[in-house]
Design a protein around this motif. Structure first.
Motif, short mmCIF file in Angstrom:
data_model
loop_
_atom_site.label_atom_id
_atom_site.label_comp_id
_atom_site.label_asym_id
_atom_site.label_seq_id
_atom_site.Cartn_x
_atom_site.Cartn_y
_atom_site.Cartn_z
N GLU A 1 0.84 -1.22 0.00
CA GLU A 1 0.00 0.00 0.00
C GLU A 1 0.87 1.25 0.00
O GLU A 1 0.54 2.24 -0.66
N ARG A 2 1.97 1.20 0.74
CA ARG A 2 2.87 2.35 0.79
C ARG A 2 3.41 2.65 -0.62
O ARG A 2 3.46 3.79 -1.06
N HIS A 3 3.81 1.59 -1.33
CA HIS A 3 4.38 1.78 -2.67
C HIS A 3 3.34 2.35 -3.63
O HIS A 3 3.61 3.30 -4.37
N LEU A 4 2.15 1.77 -3.64
CA LEU A 4 1.14 2.24 -4.59
C LEU A 4 0.69 3.65 -4.22
O LEU A 4 0.46 4.50 -5.09
N SER A 5 0.62 3.90 -2.92
CA SER A 5 0.23 5.22 -2.45
C SER A 5 1.25 6.27 -2.91
O SER A 5 0.87 7.36 -3.36
N ALA A 6 2.54 5.93 -2.80
CA ALA A 6 3.59 6.87 -3.21
C ALA A 6 3.43 7.20 -4.70
O ALA A 6 3.54 8.36 -5.11
N LEU A 7 3.15 6.18 -5.49
CA LEU A 7 3.01 6.38 -6.93
C LEU A 7 1.77 7.22 -7.25
O LEU A 7 1.83 8.17 -8.06
N MET A 8 0.67 6.90 -6.61
CA MET A 8 -0.57 7.63 -6.90
C MET A 8 -0.43 9.09 -6.46
O MET A 8 -0.89 10.00 -7.17
N THR A 9 0.20 9.32 -5.33
CA THR A 9 0.38 10.69 -4.86
C THR A 9 1.28 11.46 -5.81
O THR A 9 0.99 12.61 -6.19
#
Ligand code: AMP
Length: 374
Positions: free
Chosen positions: A234-242
């Motif tokens: 979730e941290r990785h995908l969140s970083a990308l989406m942000t």
């Protein structure tokens, strides 16, 4: 009635429409092809991706725009985004369309990925093999999907050096990415959704089995995933989406090796490994994508029991056979059967994972001869 324009008229467009119609939305699709999956779901505008007049007319005819197909020219998406509110932002397309851009973005955001090298020539390939070692996977940087446009390079049996020129010619001498082969323990993916206000929700990690590069089954939630691994994904995908100021559903695929996650690729759209959500989650990925884009509150991403999704590739079983198993849900895409083509999927949901798997195995056994990936 809000009119949602969708670029692409394949099965993902069909399922977006099927999720949005009960919300009172009207759908219009833009696709240069026959777009049979969306016939009956909404009006189809058949025109080229470069037809500016048709694009401008299409933008006029809708209130909001999204896409279901990832290989739309970025310039097309940008032109439309200037005329009508568009989600996700077109920059997400440009990142996902180029395997090198994707890996570079992973690197800059601290998302772990495998060693890779840009290959523009046979000499680059030779240097890449020397740096990365074998086995390695050579992929076209653009337009690859479902395992197409890629080959695994292995040590020659006689120990001779590989013929870099012959391999590069075989790839069509187009820009490629060479990446380390990952002897993964398994593959998982994460589907997440983000609103314009930055609220995010994530479905549980799911386990994917690919056959010849094409998704075969998804098991949701993935068995034996610790909360730490879920949070890391979730941290990785969140970083990308942000980073992309993303709005809508995005998926990221990982290899799992020795308990660690190695990012493979992302999809800036609803994703095949999220189809289980139609019958196994409180809110489907399709509905959440639309909710995000329309500024509506997101729905719960919680899973109900276990779901296994089986892709129906090349051919479909007898419908009566599928329904003989209580609880099996059939989703057909209205596409002409063709070898190796995704024609539909089955979702089986239940509280007992072993029982769900055995139903899927029975349905798999009913697939007509010759079906499956080619
Ligand atoms: P892709 O189009 O990159 O998603 O690749 C399709 C499938 O091929 C993946 O889901 C894997 O099963 C396999 N694959 C791709 N790249 C690699 C790699 N570097 N190492 C091992 N398997 C790979």
């Amino acid at each position: 009635m809000t009119r949602v324009g969708v670029l692409g008229g394949g099965q993902l467009g069909r399922m977006l429409g099927l999720a949005g119609i009960p919300l009172g939305l009207e759908f219009r699709f833009y696709d240069p092809g026959a777009a049979t999956p969306v016939a009956g779901i909404g009006r189809h505008e058949r025109a080229a991706w470069t037809d500016d007049e048709a694009l401008d007319d299409f933008a006029e005819s809708v209130d909001v725009l999204t896409w279901e197909f990832e290989n739309i020219p970025v310039a097309t998406a940008e032109r439309l985004a200037r005329a009508v509110p568009t989600f996700p932002p077109p920059v997400a397309l440009s990142v996902a369309q180029d395997r090198l851009g994707e890996k570079t973005r992973f690197g800059s955001l601290g998302i772990p990925t495998n060693a890779h090298a840009d290959v523009q020539s046979a000499a680059d390939l030779k240097a890449g093999i020397a740096a990365i070692g074998l086995p390695a996977v050579l992929k076209t940087r653009r337009m690859g999907y479902d395992g197409k446009g890629q080959q695994v390079l292995r040590e020659a049996a006689d120990g001779k050096a590989l013929d870099a020129q012959a391999i590069f010619s075989d790839m069509g001498e187009v820009p490629c990415l060479l990446e380390a082969f990952v002897p993964f323990d398994r593959e998982v993916s994460l589907v997440g959704v983000r609103t314009a206000l930055g609220e995010t929700r994530f479905y549980p990690l799911v386990e994917n089995v690919h056959v010849r590069g094409i998704l075969h089954t998804t098991t949701a939630p993935a068995p034996a995933v610790s909360t730490d691994v879920q949070s890391e994904a979730e941290r990785h995908l969140s970083a990308l989406m942000t980073d992309l100021n993303y709005v809508g559903v995005m998926a990221i695929e990982f290899f799992v090796k020795d308990g660690g996650l190695i990012a493979n690729e992302v999809a800036p759209r609803v994703h095949n490994s999220g189809h289980w959500t139609q019958d196994g989650a409180v809110t489907s990925q399709f509905e959440n994508h639309l909710r995000a884009g329309l500024g509506l509150p997101l729905g719960s991403t919680a899973a109900r029991g276990t779901t296994v999704m089986l892709n129906l590739i090349g051919d479909v079983p007898e419908i009566g056979d599928v329904f003989a198993d209580q609880g099996a849900r059939l989703h057909l895409y209205d596409k002409e059967p063709r070898p190796g083509r995704k024609l539909g999927h089955v979702n089986v949901n239940g509280s007992d994972p072993a029982q769900v798997r055995s139903v899927i195995a029975r349905i798999e056994a009913m697939m007509p001869e010759g079906a499956g990936p080619v």
